[in-house]
Design a protein around this motif. Structure first.
Motif, PDB file in Angstrom:
ATOM      1  N   LYS A 123       0.828  -1.207   0.000  1.00 10.85           N
ATOM      2  CA  LYS A 123       0.000   0.000   0.000  1.00 10.85           C
ATOM      3  C   LYS A 123       0.866   1.262   0.000  1.00 10.85           C
ATOM      4  N   SER A 124       1.967   1.249   0.762  1.00 10.72           N
ATOM      5  CA  SER A 124       2.869   2.399   0.783  1.00 10.72           C
ATOM      6  C   SER A 124       3.505   2.620  -0.583  1.00 10.72           C
ATOM      7  N   LEU A 125       3.915   1.535  -1.238  1.00  4.93           N
ATOM      8  CA  LEU A 125       4.500   1.645  -2.574  1.00  4.93           C
ATOM      9  C   LEU A 125       3.484   2.213  -3.559  1.00  4.93           C
ATOM     10  N   THR A 126       2.252   1.752  -3.471  1.00  5.30           N
ATOM     11  CA  THR A 126       1.206   2.260  -4.359  1.00  5.30           C
ATOM     12  C   THR A 126       0.982   3.751  -4.161  1.00  5.30           C
ATOM     13  N   MET A 134       3.857  10.654  -6.279  1.00  3.04           N
ATOM     14  CA  MET A 134       5.151  11.226  -6.629  1.00  3.04           C
ATOM     15  C   MET A 134       5.626  10.884  -8.039  1.00  3.04           C
ATOM     16  N   TYR A 135       5.098   9.791  -8.627  1.00  2.00           N
ATOM     17  CA  TYR A 135       5.682   9.325  -9.891  1.00  2.00           C
ATOM     18  C   TYR A 135       4.638   9.111 -10.995  1.00  2.00           C
ATOM     19  N   VAL A 143       3.317   0.954 -14.952  1.00  2.00           N
ATOM     20  CA  VAL A 143       3.912   0.784 -13.621  1.00  2.00           C
ATOM     21  C   VAL A 143       5.431   0.720 -13.725  1.00  2.00           C
ATOM     22  N   LEU A 144       5.949   0.073 -14.751  1.00  2.00           N
ATOM     23  CA  LEU A 144       7.394  -0.036 -14.920  1.00  2.00           C
ATOM     24  C   LEU A 144       8.027   1.337 -15.102  1.00  2.00           C
ATOM     25  N   ARG A 145       7.396   2.212 -15.864  1.00  2.00           N
ATOM     26  CA  ARG A 145       7.941   3.567 -16.036  1.00  2.00           C
ATOM     27  C   ARG A 145       7.991   4.312 -14.703  1.00  2.00           C
ATOM     28  N   SER A 146       6.934   4.177 -13.900  1.00  2.00           N
ATOM     29  CA  SER A 146       6.920   4.850 -12.599  1.00  2.00           C
ATOM     30  C   SER A 146       7.965   4.261 -11.661  1.00  2.00           C
ATOM     31  N   LEU A 166      11.158   6.022  -9.719  1.00  2.00           N
ATOM     32  CA  LEU A 166      11.419   5.840  -8.289  1.00  2.00           C
ATOM     33  C   LEU A 166      12.822   5.302  -8.053  1.00  2.00           C
ATOM     34  N   ALA A 167      13.242   4.364  -8.875  1.00  2.00           N
ATOM     35  CA  ALA A 167      14.567   3.766  -8.711  1.00  2.00           C
ATOM     36  C   ALA A 167      15.674   4.787  -8.891  1.00  2.00           C
ATOM     37  N   ALA A 168      15.471   5.746  -9.781  1.00  2.00           N
ATOM     38  CA  ALA A 168      16.494   6.773  -9.993  1.00  2.00           C
ATOM     39  C   ALA A 168      16.704   7.632  -8.756  1.00  2.00           C
ATOM     40  N   ASP A 169      15.667   7.739  -7.917  1.00  2.00           N
ATOM     41  CA  ASP A 169      15.786   8.531  -6.692  1.00  2.00           C
ATOM     42  C   ASP A 169      16.323   7.722  -5.514  1.00  2.00           C
TER      43      ASP A 169
END
Length: 213
Positions: free
Chosen positions: A111-114, A120-121, A169-172, A176-179
């Motif tokens: 839920k937090s990831l969602t 944010m993304y 979802v992969l783009r988002s 997130l991974a870049a941050d």
């Protein structure tokens, strides 16, 4: 004698008239045969036309049926009562191990990831799918190595919908991974102890330093 000749002439005239009568009869028979043959030909042509018309109707009906079944009538396929969102809600609200088995994280983390991806993304819900279902579908695919067909059956969506939302979802997640996935020291001014004290990695760093010098 002229009367006799006249009689003879009349007889011959009678004979001629009789002969002329036979000629008419033969012509009428021939005309009747020709007319009968024309009628038979016309009858054959009529049945041939009827057969051609029947074949045309059958072919047209078959083509229309094929077009209707292919492009107009769509038989519902993914119409199970246990939809993807219903199944996902059950997993999130039941025993925590079920969520770990399906998504490799607990319900609170999912839920937090969602929420992070949505706020944010730029991950948005669509007309037929919520954000948490998109994330659940994405994690389900990665955690179990599921194919597109398996995800279709589990979440009750078409293959095109599964593929499109997976890419969203992969783009988002990449944003997130870049941050989050980045070195503590971007300039690499120091060598981490885990590398410096490890004989498997340090020899390669020595070679690299020698080459750059």
């Amino acid at each position: 004698m002229s009367d006799g000749f006249a009689g003879t002439s009349s007889v011959s005239g009678f004979g001629g008239s009789v002969g002329y009568g036979y000629g008419n009869y033969n012509s009428e028979v021939q005309d009747y045969d020709l007319n009968q043959q024309d009628d038979n030909d016309n009858g054959d042509l009529f049945w041939l036309r009827e057969c051609d018309r029947t074949k045309l109707v059958i072919c047209t009906a078959g083509a229309l049926t094929m077009y209707y079944n292919t492009y107009i009538y769509k038989e519902p396929c993914m119409n199970s009562y246990n939809t993807g969102m219903r199944w996902l809600t059950e997993i999130l609200n039941r025993h925590w191990m079920r969520c770990m088995n399906m998504f490799r994280m607990d319900a609170d983390t999912l839920k937090s990831l969602t929420l992070e991806l949505e706020t944010m993304y730029r991950l948005k819900s669509s007309r037929r799918m919520s954000v948490i279902e998109k994330v659940g579908m994405f994690l389900y695919t990665l955690a179990l190595g599921a194919s597109n067909r398996e995800v279709q059956e589990r979440f009750q969506h078409s293959g095109e919908t599964i593929s499109r939302n997976f890419k969203e979802v992969l783009r988002s997640v990449c944003l997130l991974a870049a941050d989050f996935i980045r070195p503590v020291d971007p300039e690499f001014t120091t060598t981490p102890l885990e590398i410096e004290m490890n004989s498997r990695y340090m020899p390669y760093l020595k070679v690299s330093n020698t080459l750059y010098r």
